[in-house]
Design a protein around this motif. Structure first.
Motif, mmCIF file in Angstrom:
data_model
loop_
_atom_site.group_PDB
_atom_site.id
_atom_site.type_symbol
_atom_site.label_atom_id
_atom_site.label_comp_id
_atom_site.label_asym_id
_atom_site.label_seq_id
_atom_site.Cartn_x
_atom_site.Cartn_y
_atom_site.Cartn_z
ATOM 1 N N HIS A 151 12.338 75.503 26.713
ATOM 2 C CA HIS A 151 12.666 77.574 27.508
ATOM 3 C C HIS A 151 12.285 77.870 28.859
ATOM 4 O O HIS A 151 11.253 76.776 29.086
ATOM 5 C CB HIS A 151 12.170 77.546 26.309
ATOM 6 N N GLY B 86 23.743 79.086 31.634
ATOM 7 C CA GLY B 86 24.529 78.836 30.385
ATOM 8 C C GLY B 86 26.247 78.441 29.992
ATOM 9 O O GLY B 86 26.409 77.402 29.724
ATOM 10 N N LEU C 165 24.577 75.962 28.709
ATOM 11 C CA LEU C 165 23.033 75.693 27.360
ATOM 12 C C LEU C 165 23.042 77.246 26.757
ATOM 13 O O LEU C 165 23.692 78.781 26.890
ATOM 14 C CB LEU C 165 21.796 75.895 28.731
ATOM 15 N N LYS C 166 21.856 77.255 25.916
ATOM 16 C CA LYS C 166 22.056 78.556 24.844
ATOM 17 C C LYS C 166 21.215 79.690 25.625
ATOM 18 O O LYS C 166 20.274 79.260 26.067
ATOM 19 C CB LYS C 166 21.514 78.380 23.586
ATOM 20 N N GLY D 282 19.668 83.083 26.531
ATOM 21 C CA GLY D 282 18.345 84.678 24.467
ATOM 22 C C GLY D 282 18.299 85.831 25.337
ATOM 23 O O GLY D 282 19.822 86.171 26.308
ATOM 24 N N SER E 222 18.010 77.770 26.521
ATOM 25 C CA SER E 222 17.359 77.168 25.487
ATOM 26 C C SER E 222 17.402 75.901 26.197
ATOM 27 O O SER E 222 19.494 75.476 26.202
ATOM 28 C CB SER E 222 17.503 77.269 24.834
#
Length: 119
Positions: free
Chosen positions: A15, A36, A41-42, A44, A62
């Motif tokens: 992370h 992202g 990428l993920k 949050g 992440s």
């Protein structure tokens, strides 16, 4: 000589937490969105309050070991003086936030009390 606080690619999952405050929100949100989009990428939620061990507002990215060698230099170059916590995700939250912690920019003391067993 290697800086022990610089991120090192020795784990499978990671992370990155981009830290910010009200005055730097306008820098953090586009940085996370671009990470992202650029790397698939993920990302949050943008936390506008401290969450868990994170003493500042933050947004989590992440990623894994395959993304590491391209993402980390890009984050470092584009972070606009924001501090970025990078840590491994091994399943041991305490170790991930103590032994496996790396920084881009200024390091910030984490609140590890959330990982301690209640007395």
């Amino acid at each position: 000589m290697n800086n022990p606080n610089r991120p090192v690619n020795i784990h499978q999952a990671y992370h990155a937490h981009v830290y910010f405050e009200q005055q730097t929100l306008h820098l953090a949100v586009p940085l996370c969105e671009q990470a992202g989009e650029r790397f698939g990428l993920k990302i949050g939620r943008v936390n506008q309050n401290p969450v868990g061990p994170h003493p500042k507002w933050s947004c989590q990215i992440s990623f894994n070991d395959k993304d590491f060698d391209t993402l980390i230099p890009w984050l470092d170059k584009n972070r606009n003086q924001l501090s970025v916590l990078v840590h491994a995700v091994t399943g041991d939250d305490l170790r991930d936030h103590t032994e496996y912690v790396y920084w881009l920019g200024e390091s910030i003391a984490l609140d590890l009390s959330c990982f301690q067993d209640p007395a």
